[in-house]
Design a protein around this motif. Structure first.
Motif, PDB file in Angstrom:
ATOM      1  N   LYS A  24       0.830  -1.204   0.000  1.00 30.56           N
ATOM      2  CA  LYS A  24       0.000   0.000   0.000  1.00 30.56           C
ATOM      3  C   LYS A  24       0.869   1.262   0.000  1.00 30.56           C
ATOM      4  CE  LYS A  24      -4.101  -2.010   0.380  1.00 30.56           C
ATOM      5  NZ  LYS A  24      -5.185  -1.828  -0.616  1.00 30.56           N
ATOM      6  N   MET A  27       0.274   5.128  -1.073  1.00 29.56           N
ATOM      7  CA  MET A  27      -0.342   6.117  -0.191  1.00 29.56           C
ATOM      8  C   MET A  27       0.644   7.253   0.086  1.00 29.56           C
ATOM      9  SD  MET A  27      -1.991   5.478   3.554  1.00 29.56           S
ATOM     10  CE  MET A  27      -2.975   6.736   4.365  1.00 29.56           C
ATOM     11  N   LYS A  30       0.355  10.024  -2.387  1.00 33.14           N
ATOM     12  CA  LYS A  30      -0.764  10.932  -2.100  1.00 33.14           C
ATOM     13  C   LYS A  30      -0.372  11.952  -1.031  1.00 33.14           C
ATOM     14  CE  LYS A  30      -3.587   8.361  -4.626  1.00 33.14           C
ATOM     15  NZ  LYS A  30      -4.124   8.814  -5.935  1.00 33.14           N
ATOM     16  N   VAL A  44      -7.480  10.135   9.054  1.00 35.78           N
ATOM     17  CA  VAL A  44      -7.954   8.904   8.418  1.00 35.78           C
ATOM     18  C   VAL A  44      -8.666   8.054   9.460  1.00 35.78           C
ATOM     19  CG1 VAL A  44      -7.268   6.764   7.291  1.00 35.78           C
ATOM     20  CG2 VAL A  44      -6.108   8.907   6.706  1.00 35.78           C
ATOM     21  N   TYR A 195      -0.769  13.692  10.549  1.00 36.91           N
ATOM     22  CA  TYR A 195      -1.503  12.499  10.126  1.00 36.91           C
ATOM     23  C   TYR A 195      -2.129  11.842  11.350  1.00 36.91           C
ATOM     24  CZ  TYR A 195      -2.352   7.981   7.812  1.00 36.91           C
ATOM     25  OH  TYR A 195      -2.929   6.842   7.290  1.00 36.91           O
ATOM     26  N   THR A 197      -4.975   9.028  12.910  1.00 39.45           N
ATOM     27  CA  THR A 197      -5.807   7.880  12.593  1.00 39.45           C
ATOM     28  C   THR A 197      -6.703   7.569  13.784  1.00 39.45           C
ATOM     29  OG1 THR A 197      -4.470   6.041  13.487  1.00 39.45           O
ATOM     30  CG2 THR A 197      -3.835   6.928  11.345  1.00 39.45           C
ATOM     31  N   TYR A 217     -10.820  11.584   5.896  1.00 38.93           N
ATOM     32  CA  TYR A 217     -10.921  10.449   4.987  1.00 38.93           C
ATOM     33  C   TYR A 217     -11.563   9.316   5.792  1.00 38.93           C
ATOM     34  CZ  TYR A 217      -7.421  13.139   2.372  1.00 38.93           C
ATOM     35  OH  TYR A 217      -6.745  14.131   1.702  1.00 38.93           O
ATOM     36  N   ASN A 224      -9.556  10.281  -2.093  1.00 34.47           N
ATOM     37  CA  ASN A 224      -8.612   9.614  -2.985  1.00 34.47           C
ATOM     38  C   ASN A 224      -7.755   8.568  -2.275  1.00 34.47           C
ATOM     39  OD1 ASN A 224      -7.112  11.435  -1.496  1.00 34.47           O
ATOM     40  ND2 ASN A 224      -5.755  12.007  -3.189  1.00 34.47           N
ATOM     41  N   LEU A 225      -8.153   8.184  -1.081  1.00 33.02           N
ATOM     42  CA  LEU A 225      -7.444   7.121  -0.363  1.00 33.02           C
ATOM     43  C   LEU A 225      -8.256   5.827  -0.327  1.00 33.02           C
ATOM     44  CD1 LEU A 225      -5.895   9.018   2.708  1.00 33.02           C
ATOM     45  CD2 LEU A 225      -4.905   8.603   0.444  1.00 33.02           C
ATOM     46  N   THR A 226      -9.250   5.699  -1.205  1.00 33.83           N
ATOM     47  CA  THR A 226     -10.136   4.536  -1.185  1.00 33.83           C
ATOM     48  C   THR A 226      -9.371   3.228  -1.300  1.00 33.83           C
ATOM     49  OG1 THR A 226     -11.860   5.858  -2.246  1.00 33.83           O
ATOM     50  CG2 THR A 226     -12.151   3.488  -2.249  1.00 33.83           C
ATOM     51  N   PHE A 228      -6.735   2.340  -0.218  1.00 28.84           N
ATOM     52  CA  PHE A 228      -5.973   2.001   0.982  1.00 28.84           C
ATOM     53  C   PHE A 228      -6.876   1.687   2.179  1.00 28.84           C
ATOM     54  CE2 PHE A 228      -3.746   5.356  -1.488  1.00 28.84           C
ATOM     55  CZ  PHE A 228      -2.802   4.532  -2.085  1.00 28.84           C
TER      56      PHE A 228
END
Length: 531
Positions: A24, A27, A30, A44, A195, A197, A217, A224-226, A228
């Protein structure tokens, strides 16, 4: 390298060494696109065991100073991306696993965490005086002003205090901590990427003002992280080929999460376990408590129970996701409960077509999750009727396969009565809906197709088996007409093109409903289908 400041690449190295590793790394491309821009704050949110921590470790391994990760990424997709060299091991990284810290230090969480990170700042930047710094934001500001150091800040499980319902005093301190760290014009030039999560998106009442600079996200809109979010169909099919597992069966068990740009997303935890053990079963659901699901559906707000019946039967129900404030306390509507369960992964989400719809739809994505819904409701008296429907549906399938026409008719009498509003009992659409729901248990053995198109019209219900030694079922429904006429209607339709890959026994099931007596009759004929 430290535990918090520039943690290096060892955690990501372990992930790559695993027997099953899905690349992955794109990512990072991006993130490089927004790196050191005004859009460089990312949040995320994903269900548990959907790879959030692995992604955080990968990001830390790529950006972190003090280590050389070139060889680690050499065979990954990102190595061929034009942005790869731009930020490789070129930035200080502060990485915090807030869940781990919270389990160790509760009431003094932020003070203890700050002291640990301060010690590593002092060790790493020995020529800078951090003695008067009492906040991580002040540490960053000092390192930036004296040495021009810039940072990537990664906080894994940022929402743990929300999910654990931490004490209000600690929670308020945490809000102040986030505000000082991320809405601070003094240090914003020093933060090249933030970042976060978590399982839940950013809370929309108290925290939003603190973190409104973050782009979200989520399972509602991964942007645009679909690719992942989980495993894609291509990635999963590749694993099935490698490990000799049936891909179609894997889809039935673990697929079902769908987004605008990628229609099939699989649960990564479950796919990995199934490949490793060489057996399809429930794996992801074993890592969490049923309470997360049971507690909220038992509220029965605004008719939750009826919608649960519909979804267990394979249907979709409307949900207005804006009703949920992303907290653990404000469950004052059915929409809030269902949206929460979407974020947990117990439901999947279909976004609305805003040209014709005002709300999206939610549904149970796959067999693994459906089984947990059923299991967690089995002992609840308020949902006894649902479990009875599950058992009745199982029995109905058996009676149909055994061509027991009278038993099928009686079972459909009960199903129609149980599932239909008295005011619409004789409505043909309600009749069709009730019959479809009665056969919902077939999802565990069949591909269920409502209104299967044929050469001439439609079959009301078609059940194509994906397990051996059971017949296919073609079901035709008639109101105020005979079951024999329903059978004849099936025979007059053409199925050759649509069932060209099916070989084996097939049952034609004609069902008639008498509006006056409110009784069903059934006729079943068995043929050998071999085009």
């Amino acid at each position: 390298m430290g535990l918090y400041l520039n943690p290096g690449n060892e955690q990501f190295r372990k992930a790559i060494r695993a027997d099953i590793f899905i690349d992955k790394s794109m990512m990072i491309s991006k993130l490089n696109h927004i790196f050191d821009t005004e859009n460089n704050y990312v949040c995320v949110s994903r269900p548990r065991r959907f790879g959030k921590s692995m992604a955080g470790n990968m990001i830390a391994a790529y950006y972190s100073k003090g280590c050389d990760s070139r060889e680690l990424f050499r065979n990954l997709k990102i190595a061929g991306d034009p942005s790869f060299e731009s930020n490789l091991n070129n930035t200080n990284v502060i990485k915090i696993d807030l869940n781990s810290e919270y389990q160790v230090s509760r009431d003094n969480l932020l003070e203890a965490l700050t002291e640990k990170i301060k010690d590593e700042f002092i060790s790493t930047f020995a020529d800078v005086d951090f003695s008067k710094c009492g906040h991580i934001a002040e540490l960053i500001a000092k390192a930036y002003s004296v040495r021009g150091e810039k940072f990537v800040v990664i906080i894994d499980e940022y929402d743990v205090l929300i999910r654990e319902k931490a004490k209000q005093e600690l929670f308020d301190k945490y809000l102040s901590f986030l505000n000082a760290l991320f809405k601070n014009s003094t240090i914003s030039p020093a933060i090249q990427l933030a970042y976060l999560t978590g399982i839940l998106p950013i809370v929309r009442d108290k925290i939003q003002s603190k973190l409104n600079l973050f782009t979200e996200y989520s399972m509602l809109e991964p942007r645009n992280l679909t690719e992942f979010v989980g495993f894609t169909a291509e990635e999963t099919e590749g694993l099935c080929k490698k490990y000799g597992m049936d891909y179609d069966e894997c889809r039935r068990w673990y697929d079902g999460y769908s987004f605008d740009d990628i229609k099939e997303v699989f649960n990564p935890k479950s796919v990995v376990e199934a490949m490793t053990i060489r057996k399809f079963s429930s794996y992801w659901t074993q890592t969490g408590s049923f309470d997360a699901l049971r507690l909220y559906i038992l509220m029965n707000l605004n008719g939750i129970k009826d919608d649960v019946i519909t979804m267990i039967g394979g249907g979709k129900v409307e949900v207005k996701t804006t009703k949920y404030l992303n907290t653990m306390t404000d469950f004052n509507s059915k929409d809030a409960v269902f949206t929460y369960l979407i974020h947990l992964g117990y439901l999947a989400y279909q976004a609305p077509d805003y040209r014709t719809e005002v709300a999206g739809k939610c549904y149970i994505p796959n067999r693994e999750i459906r089984e947990q819904w059923i299991e967690c409701l089995e002992d609840e008296t308020g949902y006894k009727e649902i479990i009875e429907q599950v058992q009745a549906s199982r029995q109905l399938i058996e009676e149909t396969i055994n061509c027991n026409e009278k038993a099928v008719a009686v079972a459909l009498d009960k199903a129609h009565q149980r599932a239909t509003n008295p005011l619409t009992y004789n409505n043909e659409a309600s009749f069709q809906s009730a019959i479809g729901l009665a056969y919902f248990y077939a999802n565990l053995k069949y591909t269920v197709i409502k209104e299967l198109p044929t050469g001439k019209g439609y079959a009301d219900l078609a059940l194509i088996p994906y397990v051996p030694n059971i017949p296919a079922l073609i079901i035709e429904l008639k109101c105020s007409d005979s079951a024999d006429s329903a059978i004849n209607q099936i025979k007059n339709k053409e199925y050759d093109d649509l069932l060209q890959h099916y070989r084996g026994d097939m049952l034609f099931v004609g069902v008639s409903y008498n509006k006056k007596s409110k009784k069903h009759t059934c006729k079943i004929e068995k043929i050998m289908y071999d085009v």
